[in-house]
Design a protein around this motif. Structure first.
Motif, PDB file in Angstrom:
ATOM      1  N   ARG A   1      48.815   2.412 -70.502  1.00  0.00           N
ATOM      2  CA  ARG A   1      49.136   2.104 -69.086  1.00  0.00           C
ATOM      3  C   ARG A   1      48.683   0.992 -68.302  1.00  0.00           C
ATOM      4  NH1 ARG A   1      46.030   4.449 -64.155  1.00  0.00           N
ATOM      5  NH2 ARG A   1      46.552   4.611 -62.444  1.00  0.00           N
ATOM      6  N   ALA A   2      49.929   0.013 -67.862  1.00  0.00           N
ATOM      7  CA  ALA A   2      49.662  -1.080 -67.739  1.00  0.00           C
ATOM      8  C   ALA A   2      49.079  -1.305 -65.646  1.00  0.00           C
ATOM      9  CB  ALA A   2      50.648  -2.471 -67.941  1.00  0.00           C
ATOM     10  N   ILE A   3      48.739  -1.530 -65.020  1.00  0.00           N
ATOM     11  CA  ILE A   3      47.798  -2.054 -63.618  1.00  0.00           C
ATOM     12  C   ILE A   3      48.223  -3.230 -63.483  1.00  0.00           C
ATOM     13  CG2 ILE A   3      46.719  -1.211 -61.789  1.00  0.00           C
ATOM     14  CD1 ILE A   3      45.331   0.751 -64.211  1.00  0.00           C
TER      15      ILE A   3
ATOM     16  N   ILE B   1      32.916 -20.453 -51.026  1.00  0.00           N
ATOM     17  CA  ILE B   1      33.509 -20.468 -51.767  1.00  0.00           C
ATOM     18  C   ILE B   1      32.333 -19.599 -52.702  1.00  0.00           C
ATOM     19  CG2 ILE B   1      33.996 -20.702 -54.823  1.00  0.00           C
ATOM     20  CD1 ILE B   1      34.411 -23.609 -53.197  1.00  0.00           C
ATOM     21  N   ALA B   2      31.429 -19.463 -52.900  1.00  0.00           N
ATOM     22  CA  ALA B   2      30.733 -18.182 -53.716  1.00  0.00           C
ATOM     23  C   ALA B   2      30.426 -16.757 -52.818  1.00  0.00           C
ATOM     24  CB  ALA B   2      29.001 -18.510 -53.460  1.00  0.00           C
ATOM     25  N   GLY B   3      30.595 -16.764 -51.254  1.00  0.00           N
ATOM     26  CA  GLY B   3      30.302 -15.653 -50.438  1.00  0.00           C
ATOM     27  C   GLY B   3      31.474 -14.877 -50.299  1.00  0.00           C
ATOM     28  N   GLN B   4      33.528 -15.780 -50.662  1.00  0.00           N
ATOM     29  CA  GLN B   4      34.207 -15.155 -50.545  1.00  0.00           C
ATOM     30  C   GLN B   4      34.427 -14.738 -52.223  1.00  0.00           C
ATOM     31  OE1 GLN B   4      37.602 -18.026 -49.230  1.00  0.00           O
ATOM     32  NE2 GLN B   4      36.777 -18.154 -47.767  1.00  0.00           N
ATOM     33  N   THR B   5      33.625 -15.099 -53.164  1.00  0.00           N
ATOM     34  CA  THR B   5      34.505 -14.354 -54.245  1.00  0.00           C
ATOM     35  C   THR B   5      33.429 -13.185 -54.525  1.00  0.00           C
ATOM     36  OG1 THR B   5      34.481 -17.087 -55.506  1.00  0.00           O
ATOM     37  CG2 THR B   5      33.724 -15.516 -57.052  1.00  0.00           C
ATOM     38  N   HIS B   6      32.896 -12.817 -53.996  1.00  0.00           N
ATOM     39  CA  HIS B   6      31.755 -11.846 -53.530  1.00  0.00           C
ATOM     40  C   HIS B   6      32.744 -10.671 -52.913  1.00  0.00           C
ATOM     41  CE1 HIS B   6      27.770 -12.422 -55.579  1.00  0.00           C
ATOM     42  NE2 HIS B   6      27.616 -13.735 -55.121  1.00  0.00           N
ATOM     43  N   GLN B   7      33.638 -11.259 -52.266  1.00  0.00           N
ATOM     44  CA  GLN B   7      34.405 -10.295 -51.551  1.00  0.00           C
ATOM     45  C   GLN B   7      35.437 -10.298 -52.116  1.00  0.00           C
ATOM     46  OE1 GLN B   7      33.687  -8.597 -48.485  1.00  0.00           O
ATOM     47  NE2 GLN B   7      35.348  -7.405 -48.561  1.00  0.00           N
ATOM     48  N   VAL B   8      36.422 -10.751 -52.169  1.00  0.00           N
ATOM     49  CA  VAL B   8      37.549 -10.965 -53.893  1.00  0.00           C
ATOM     50  C   VAL B   8      36.784  -9.879 -55.100  1.00  0.00           C
ATOM     51  CG1 VAL B   8      38.735 -12.351 -55.248  1.00  0.00           C
ATOM     52  CG2 VAL B   8      38.442 -13.356 -53.083  1.00  0.00           C
ATOM     53  N   MET B   9      35.836 -10.200 -55.114  1.00  0.00           N
ATOM     54  CA  MET B   9      35.905  -9.525 -56.657  1.00  0.00           C
ATOM     55  C   MET B   9      34.925  -8.026 -55.897  1.00  0.00           C
ATOM     56  SD  MET B   9      36.056 -10.778 -59.470  1.00  0.00           S
ATOM     57  CE  MET B   9      35.522 -10.015 -60.124  1.00  0.00           C
ATOM     58  N   ARG B  10      34.649  -7.292 -55.310  1.00  0.00           N
ATOM     59  CA  ARG B  10      34.742  -5.868 -54.751  1.00  0.00           C
ATOM     60  C   ARG B  10      35.818  -6.062 -54.225  1.00  0.00           C
ATOM     61  NH1 ARG B  10      29.780  -8.851 -51.933  1.00  0.00           N
ATOM     62  NH2 ARG B  10      31.116  -8.683 -50.072  1.00  0.00           N
ATOM     63  N   ASN B  11      36.634  -6.311 -53.969  1.00  0.00           N
ATOM     64  CA  ASN B  11      37.788  -5.892 -53.343  1.00  0.00           C
ATOM     65  C   ASN B  11      38.940  -5.684 -54.570  1.00  0.00           C
ATOM     66  OD1 ASN B  11      37.395  -5.825 -50.745  1.00  0.00           O
ATOM     67  ND2 ASN B  11      38.402  -8.231 -49.661  1.00  0.00           N
ATOM     68  N   LEU B  12      39.170  -6.650 -55.545  1.00  0.00           N
ATOM     69  CA  LEU B  12      39.385  -6.075 -56.917  1.00  0.00           C
ATOM     70  C   LEU B  12      38.682  -4.950 -57.327  1.00  0.00           C
ATOM     71  CD1 LEU B  12      41.298  -6.947 -58.622  1.00  0.00           C
ATOM     72  CD2 LEU B  12      40.052  -8.470 -59.899  1.00  0.00           C
TER      73      LEU B  12
ATOM     74  N   GLU C   1      40.296   1.052 -58.383  1.00  0.00           N
ATOM     75  CA  GLU C   1      39.634   2.003 -58.810  1.00  0.00           C
ATOM     76  C   GLU C   1      40.980   3.159 -58.254  1.00  0.00           C
ATOM     77  OE1 GLU C   1      35.742   1.791 -56.989  1.00  0.00           O
ATOM     78  OE2 GLU C   1      34.682   1.786 -58.404  1.00  0.00           O
ATOM     79  N   SER C   2      41.445   2.258 -57.124  1.00  0.00           N
ATOM     80  CA  SER C   2      42.256   3.186 -56.649  1.00  0.00           C
ATOM     81  C   SER C   2      43.391   3.337 -57.782  1.00  0.00           C
ATOM     82  CB  SER C   2      42.980   2.446 -55.528  1.00  0.00           C
ATOM     83  OG  SER C   2      41.790   2.305 -54.235  1.00  0.00           O
ATOM     84  N   ALA C   3      43.770   2.608 -58.411  1.00  0.00           N
ATOM     85  CA  ALA C   3      44.144   2.917 -59.742  1.00  0.00           C
ATOM     86  C   ALA C   3      44.350   3.259 -60.393  1.00  0.00           C
ATOM     87  CB  ALA C   3      44.757   1.224 -60.367  1.00  0.00           C
ATOM     88  N   GLY C   4      42.987   3.709 -60.836  1.00  0.00           N
ATOM     89  CA  GLY C   4      42.450   4.464 -62.520  1.00  0.00           C
ATOM     90  C   GLY C   4      41.786   3.172 -62.933  1.00  0.00           C
TER      91      GLY C   4
END
Length: 136
Positions: A29-31, A51-62, A67-70
């Motif tokens: 199954r590809a996502i 940059i570090a602060g934004q990367t933390h948010q990016v990774m949390r969002n990823l 997770e929403s895709a399983g």
């Protein structure tokens, strides 16, 4: 690791912080995750100029998108990390945070500096492909 095997070639440099390839046996199954951006739930760019602060948010969002895709970060087979900067130190700052989240799952990845990203004050974006074996 949910079926994603990371490949390291002894003929290539061993000093890199990523595998050179990833393999998943079929069925799979590809996502494909859209580029994760440093936006809060209200759609505002967080950590402006950081940059570090934004990367933390990016990774949390990823993580949330996967997770929403399983899927989870350990299902990821490939990433691309974009940093709106021509300074290598800025790319390294984003990479360090990215690596915190990826841990030992050092998937093939491309890290690059770009001129501009899509949202106001956006400095970082990460897109990912995840594979879950045994599912179709």
């Amino acid at each position: 690791m949910a079926g994603v095997r990371l490949i390291r070639s002894p003929e290539l440099a061993q000093t890199v912080e990523y595998a050179y390839a990833a393999v998943a046996d079929v069925p799979v199954r590809a996502i494909w995750a859209a580029g994760a951006c440093p936006l809060d739930a209200g759609g505002k760019t967080v950590a402006v100029g950081d940059i570090a602060g934004q990367t933390h948010q990016v990774m949390r969002n990823l993580v949330t998108a996967l997770e929403s895709a399983g899927a989870t970060l350990t299902d990821v087979a490939k990433t691309t990390v974009y940093v709106a900067s021509s300074r290598q130190a800025d790319l390294v700052a984003a990479w360090r945070v990215y690596r915190e989240y990826m841990g030992d799952h050092d998937v093939p990845s491309t890290l690059l500096g770009v001129a501009v990203l899509g949202y106001p004050d956006q400095l970082v974006e990460v897109e990912a492909v995840a594979l879950i074996t045994g599912q179709v």
